[in-house]
Write an enzyme that holds these catalytic residues in place. Structure first.
Site, PDB file in Angstrom:
ATOM      1  CD  GLU A  59     -18.071  11.801  22.123  1.00 29.31           C
ATOM      2  OE1 GLU A  59     -18.060  11.589  20.894  1.00 29.31           O
ATOM      3  OE2 GLU A  59     -17.720  12.890  22.629  1.00 29.31           O
TER       4      GLU A  59
ATOM      5  CG  ASP B 237       3.345  -6.995   7.557  1.00 29.50           C
ATOM      6  OD1 ASP B 237       2.811  -6.501   6.538  1.00 29.50           O
ATOM      7  OD2 ASP B 237       2.691  -7.534   8.462  1.00 29.50           O
TER       8      ASP B 237
ATOM      9  CE  LYS C  18     -19.246  13.830  25.946  1.00 26.01           C
ATOM     10  NZ  LYS C  18     -18.135  12.964  25.621  1.00 26.01           N
TER      11      LYS C  18
ATOM     12  CG  ASP D  40      -2.010  -0.280   8.095  1.00 24.04           C
ATOM     13  OD1 ASP D  40      -2.896   0.594   8.032  1.00 24.04           O
ATOM     14  OD2 ASP D  40      -1.925  -1.230   7.305  1.00 24.04           O
TER      15      ASP D  40
ATOM     16  CB  THR E 124       2.734   0.556   6.034  1.00 22.11           C
ATOM     17  OG1 THR E 124       1.371   0.286   6.401  1.00 22.11           O
ATOM     18  CG2 THR E 124       3.610   0.194   7.216  1.00 22.11           C
TER      19      THR E 124
ATOM     20  NE  ARG F  33      -6.611  -5.655   5.357  1.00 22.14           N
ATOM     21  CZ  ARG F  33      -6.206  -4.845   4.394  1.00 22.14           C
ATOM     22  NH1 ARG F  33      -7.047  -4.013   3.833  1.00 22.14           N
ATOM     23  NH2 ARG F  33      -4.951  -4.871   3.972  1.00 22.14           N
TER      24      ARG F  33
ATOM     25  CG  ASP G 281       1.054  -3.011  10.383  1.00 22.38           C
ATOM     26  OD1 ASP G 281       1.939  -2.340   9.804  1.00 22.38           O
ATOM     27  OD2 ASP G 281       0.285  -3.766   9.783  1.00 22.38           O
TER      28      ASP G 281
ATOM     29  NE  ARG H 102      -2.030  -4.280  -1.841  1.00 24.39           N
ATOM     30  CZ  ARG H 102      -1.723  -3.811  -0.649  1.00 24.39           C
ATOM     31  NH1 ARG H 102      -0.803  -4.397   0.095  1.00 24.39           N
ATOM     32  NH2 ARG H 102      -2.323  -2.741  -0.157  1.00 24.39           N
TER      33      ARG H 102
ATOM     34  CG  HIS I 287      -8.461   3.815  -0.931  1.00 22.87           C
ATOM     35  ND1 HIS I 287      -9.584   3.020  -0.856  1.00 22.87           N
ATOM     36  CD2 HIS I 287      -7.409   2.984  -1.073  1.00 22.87           C
ATOM     37  CE1 HIS I 287      -9.217   1.759  -0.970  1.00 22.87           C
ATOM     38  NE2 HIS I 287      -7.906   1.705  -1.099  1.00 22.87           N
TER      39      HIS I 287
ATOM     40  N   GLY J  61       0.834  -1.205   0.000  1.00 19.82           N
ATOM     41  CA  GLY J  61       0.000   0.000   0.000  1.00 19.82           C
ATOM     42  C   GLY J  61       0.868   1.254   0.000  1.00 19.82           C
TER      43      GLY J  61
HETATM   44  P1  ATP Z   1       0.792  -2.686   3.558  1.00 18.17           P
HETATM   45  O1  ATP Z   1       1.108  -2.876   5.023  1.00 18.17           O
HETATM   46  O2  ATP Z   1       0.644  -1.265   3.199  1.00 18.17           O
HETATM   47  O3  ATP Z   1      -0.320  -3.574   3.062  1.00 18.17           O
HETATM   48  P2  ATP Z   1       2.694  -4.629   2.620  1.00 18.17           P
HETATM   49  O4  ATP Z   1       4.114  -4.531   2.204  1.00 18.17           O
HETATM   50  O5  ATP Z   1       2.416  -5.447   3.853  1.00 18.17           O
HETATM   51  O6  ATP Z   1       2.121  -3.165   2.747  1.00 18.17           O
HETATM   52  P3  ATP Z   1       1.555  -6.705   0.919  1.00 18.17           P
HETATM   53  O7  ATP Z   1       0.527  -6.605  -0.158  1.00 18.17           O
HETATM   54  O8  ATP Z   1       1.288  -7.623   2.048  1.00 18.17           O
HETATM   55  O9  ATP Z   1       1.829  -5.206   1.402  1.00 18.17           O
HETATM   56  O10 ATP Z   1       2.943  -7.162   0.242  1.00 18.17           O
HETATM   57  C1  ATP Z   1       3.476  -6.464  -0.869  1.00 18.17           C
HETATM   58  C2  ATP Z   1       4.067  -7.455  -1.842  1.00 18.17           C
HETATM   59  O11 ATP Z   1       5.158  -8.156  -1.204  1.00 18.17           O
HETATM   60  C3  ATP Z   1       3.139  -8.556  -2.326  1.00 18.17           C
HETATM   61  O12 ATP Z   1       2.293  -8.129  -3.383  1.00 18.17           O
HETATM   62  C4  ATP Z   1       4.127  -9.619  -2.779  1.00 18.17           C
HETATM   63  O13 ATP Z   1       4.643  -9.323  -4.057  1.00 18.17           O
HETATM   64  C5  ATP Z   1       5.246  -9.467  -1.755  1.00 18.17           C
HETATM   65  N1  ATP Z   1       5.028 -10.471  -0.700  1.00 18.17           N
HETATM   66  C6  ATP Z   1       4.183 -10.416   0.348  1.00 18.17           C
HETATM   67  N2  ATP Z   1       4.207 -11.547   1.074  1.00 18.17           N
HETATM   68  C7  ATP Z   1       5.085 -12.381   0.434  1.00 18.17           C
HETATM   69  C8  ATP Z   1       5.559 -13.713   0.661  1.00 18.17           C
HETATM   70  N3  ATP Z   1       5.108 -14.447   1.683  1.00 18.17           N
HETATM   71  N4  ATP Z   1       6.462 -14.213  -0.203  1.00 18.17           N
HETATM   72  C9  ATP Z   1       6.925 -13.488  -1.247  1.00 18.17           C
HETATM   73  N5  ATP Z   1       6.506 -12.237  -1.525  1.00 18.17           N
HETATM   74  C10 ATP Z   1       5.609 -11.688  -0.703  1.00 18.17           C
END
Ligand code: ATP
Length: 328
Positions: free
Chosen positions: A192, A107, A218, A132, A130, A176, A134, A76, A258, A15
């Site tokens: 609140e 991640d 309120k 998030d 990101t 999420r 997280d 992605r 978004h 993202g």
């Molecule tokens: P956000 O937190 O904003 O969603 P993100 O990096 O976690 O960002 P993901 O869509 O989970 O977003 O991962 C981005 C890309 O990283 C995926 O489209 C894929 O190409 C690659 N990726 C994610 N997980 C794996 C995995 N287990 N093995 C190989 N590639 C991966």
């Protein structure tokens, strides 16, 4: 600095987040500063598989520090999840004489980067980008602060209309799996109630709390709901439930969606992105790999990618207490 690397690849993945451009600028300019070339890879891992690469220089990143989104585009890529896809990516990097990779993402992107490093012994350094927040190993991810400010500004506006009509608004925000945006923006906007995935308030307690607010005088209320909250109903079902049980309120829903990802990055995100970008280049040139740069207690630190992915970045429970006290 070792400086055995001659060309560093750079991509944004997952993202998009405000401040990714500031991080791109920092990486490209640091490469120029340290006399190594920087190759921009468009559309994340998918662009890498398709060979969508272009050499960048210090002037390629003029006037982007203030821009939301990512000039390198993000994507992605399911193909990168396969070994064959990652092999294509590796071959494209070798053909372009790229000998290190900096990944700006979340991640999932780091999981991909870690696999790539293990399979091809290819140097990978991650920068957390990101909204998030997280990711373990950094107090803040790039984009989170901007998203918080965007959400607070939106809720301020919703409050104007809520108070003019005695309405109860459920405002859904992104998150999420993590409630950082909901919790911090909720406290900042004076909500609140705040519903987050990490804590299940329960329907009864939510109703009790809203009734208590009403009794205390309120006339309008804002409830901030993270997408992944665990109360068992989506935001529209939640609104219907409260409507049935509190007919005295005019209940409305606003899903921010978004717009939370867009906009000019805050000063905080620009500075964070600049610091992390510089450090990522310095580390990869120093021969470090499979790590993420992050900010902890205002110091730039590193964490193994595996730990960054698997570790848990916990919410601050004190904020839940503050929120409870403020809603009396
Ligand atoms: P956000 O937190 O904003 O969603 P993100 O990096 O976690 O960002 P993901 O869509 O989970 O977003 O991962 C981005 C890309 O990283 C995926 O489209 C894929 O190409 C690659 N990726 C994610 N997980 C794996 C995995 N287990 N093995 C190989 N590639 C991966």
């Amino acid at each position: 600095m070792g400086k055995s690397l001659k060309r560093i690849g750079l991509l944004t993945s997952g993202g998009d987040a405000p401040g990714m451009n500031a991080a791109i600028r920092a990486v490209v300019r640091s490469c120029t500063f340290y006399n190594v070339e920087c190759v921009g890879i468009y559309r994340g891992y998918q662009g890498l598989i398709e060979g969508d690469l272009m050499l960048l220089n210090a002037r390629s990143v003029n006037n982007i520090i203030n821009k939301g989104g990512t000039i390198l585009k993000s994507a992605r890529s399911n193909e990168f999840r396969t070994k064959a896809g990652r092999k294509k990516a590796y071959e494209n990097l070798k053909e372009a004489n790229v000998d290190g990779l900096i990944v700006i993402g979340g991640d999932g992107s780091f999981t991909g980067g870690m696999k790539f490093n293990k399979e091809f012994n290819f140097p990978v350094v991650g920068i957390p980008g990101t909204i998030d927040n997280d990711i373990y190993g950094t107090n803040f991810t790039i984009g989170y602060d901007t998203a918080l400010n965007t959400v607070v500004e939106a809720i301020d506006k919703i409050r104007d209309t809520a108070s003019s009509h005695n309405r109860l608004f459920f405002v859904e925000v992104m998150g999420r799996d993590a409630g950082f945006i909901a919790l911090n923006a909720g406290v900042g906007a004076g909500a609140e109630e705040i519903l987050i995935p990490e804590e299940n308030l329960g329907l009864e307690r939510l109703l009790d709390s809203l009734k208590r607010s009403k009794r205390s005088g309120k006339s309008s209320s804002i409830v901030v709901v993270a997408e992944g909250d665990k109360i068992g109903k989506n935001v529209f079902e939640l609104a219907d439930y409260v409507n049935e049980n509190m007919p005295e309120y005019d209940v409305r829903v606003s899903v921010l969606g978004h717009m939370q990802r867009g906009g000019a990055p805050s000063c905080f995100d620009r500075v964070l992105a600049s610091r992390l970008g510089v450090k990522a280049v310095e580390l990869i040139l120093d021969g470090k790999t499979n790590i993420m740069v992050g900010l902890v207690n205002n110091e730039v630190v590193t964490t193994d990618l595996e730990k960054a992915i698997k570790g848990h970045h916990s919410i601050n429970k004190e904020l839940l207490k503050v929120s409870d006290i403020m809603s009396t």
